[in-house]
Scaffold this active site. Structure first.
Site, PDB file in Angstrom:
ATOM      1  N   THR A  28      -2.279 -10.489  -3.004  1.00 42.13           N
ATOM      2  CA  THR A  28      -3.517 -11.203  -2.702  1.00 42.13           C
ATOM      3  C   THR A  28      -4.600 -10.827  -3.714  1.00 42.13           C
ATOM      4  O   THR A  28      -4.668  -9.674  -4.144  1.00 42.13           O
ATOM      5  CB  THR A  28      -4.007 -10.834  -1.288  1.00 42.13           C
ATOM      6  N   THR A  31      -6.483 -11.764  -9.389  1.00 40.94           N
ATOM      7  CA  THR A  31      -5.447 -11.625 -10.414  1.00 40.94           C
ATOM      8  C   THR A  31      -4.138 -12.235  -9.932  1.00 40.94           C
ATOM      9  O   THR A  31      -3.423 -12.890 -10.699  1.00 40.94           O
ATOM     10  CB  THR A  31      -5.259 -10.147 -10.794  1.00 40.94           C
ATOM     11  N   ALA A  83      -4.766  -4.455  -7.916  1.00 40.56           N
ATOM     12  CA  ALA A  83      -5.316  -3.199  -7.401  1.00 40.56           C
ATOM     13  C   ALA A  83      -6.812  -3.182  -7.674  1.00 40.56           C
ATOM     14  O   ALA A  83      -7.291  -3.818  -8.618  1.00 40.56           O
ATOM     15  CB  ALA A  83      -4.649  -1.993  -8.055  1.00 40.56           C
ATOM     16  N   GLY A  97      -9.801  -7.192  -0.647  1.00 36.91           N
ATOM     17  CA  GLY A  97      -9.708  -8.498  -0.011  1.00 36.91           C
ATOM     18  C   GLY A  97      -9.291  -8.440   1.441  1.00 36.91           C
ATOM     19  O   GLY A  97      -9.014  -9.478   2.054  1.00 36.91           O
ATOM     20  N   GLU A 103      -0.142  -6.128   2.637  1.00 40.22           N
ATOM     21  CA  GLU A 103       0.256  -5.761   1.281  1.00 40.22           C
ATOM     22  C   GLU A 103       1.142  -4.521   1.299  1.00 40.22           C
ATOM     23  O   GLU A 103       2.157  -4.458   0.604  1.00 40.22           O
ATOM     24  CB  GLU A 103      -0.987  -5.512   0.419  1.00 40.22           C
ATOM     25  N   LYS A 121      -9.871  -1.681 -14.093  1.00 39.42           N
ATOM     26  CA  LYS A 121      -9.362  -1.094 -12.844  1.00 39.42           C
ATOM     27  C   LYS A 121      -8.743   0.290 -13.032  1.00 39.42           C
ATOM     28  O   LYS A 121      -8.406   0.953 -12.057  1.00 39.42           O
ATOM     29  CB  LYS A 121      -8.322  -2.025 -12.207  1.00 39.42           C
TER      30      LYS A 121
END
Length: 217
Positions: A28, A31, A83, A97, A103, A121
């Protein structure tokens, strides 16, 4: 190259890890949306997908990709997800999110976890990004008190309800040096569904979008 272009590069680079004739685990986020766009170009070569969120499920279905319930399959060859932070040990913070529980479940089933990110990140120490904790609603204040005892500053993400019907506490102020230990410690608090540390099931491959192209780690 913009941040979104770096995300797109990482998302498309993940295509080479997709095994034709299999069901693909899909995460999710922004990206991952680029990965879904890429996956649509080979939708006739895969058997479908398992999704970690309602949002990703809807996007996959828009492209005509069949989405399976995880309970209906035995294995996943690969899971592709982003991530919010990742360190050199491939420990991650995820859940910006609010899809962290699903996940984590899909990641646990997959043989290989491909993490797709842009270069903003990567961090030396996890914790600058608030650590999401999914909590049963009636336990919100109890869990918050227990987290404060561990040195964290939990804030209720008001107005957000997870796909599982729970709430999110975002924990700030923690420099996380032992992600595996903290992951277990937080999950041991009664009322916690899970937290956004992915340390016991970290990434197997990290694809980092940079201004100079995609780096594989």
């Amino acid at each position: 190259m913009t941040q979104d272009e770096m995300k797109k590069a990482a998302g498309w680079a993940a295509l080479k890890y997709v095994v034709p004739g299999t069901i693909v685990g899909v995460g999710t986020g922004s990206t991952v949306n680029h990965f879904i766009d890429a996956l649509a170009t080979m939708k006739d070569q895969i058997n479908g997908a398992v999704s970690s969120s309602i949002a990703s499920t809807e996007r996959l279905k828009e492209f005509g990709i069949n989405v399976y319930d995880l309970n209906d399959i035995d294995a996943l060859s690969v899971y592709v997800d982003g991530a919010d932070e990742i360190n050199a040990s491939r420990d991650m913070i995820k859940g910006g999110g609010a899809a962290l529980t699903r996940e984590k479940i899909v990641a646990a089933v997959a043989d290989k976890f491909i993490c797709i990110i842009d270069n903003t990140k990567t961090v030396d120490v996890l914790g600058q990004f608030p650590l999401p904790v999914e909590v049963i609603p009636m336990a919100r204040e109890y869990v918050a008190r227990e987290i404060r005892k561990l040195g964290g500053n939990p804030e209720w993400r008001e107005g957000v309800v997870t796909d599982n019907g729970n709430i999110i506490l975002d924990v700030k102020g923690m420099a996380i040096k032992d992600a595996k230990a903290l992951e277990v410690q937080l999950n041991g608090i009664v009322g916690v569904v899970t937290n956004g540390l992915f340390a016991h099931r970290g990434a197997d491959v990290v694809l980092i979008g940079t201004p100079d192209g995609v780096i594989t780690q």
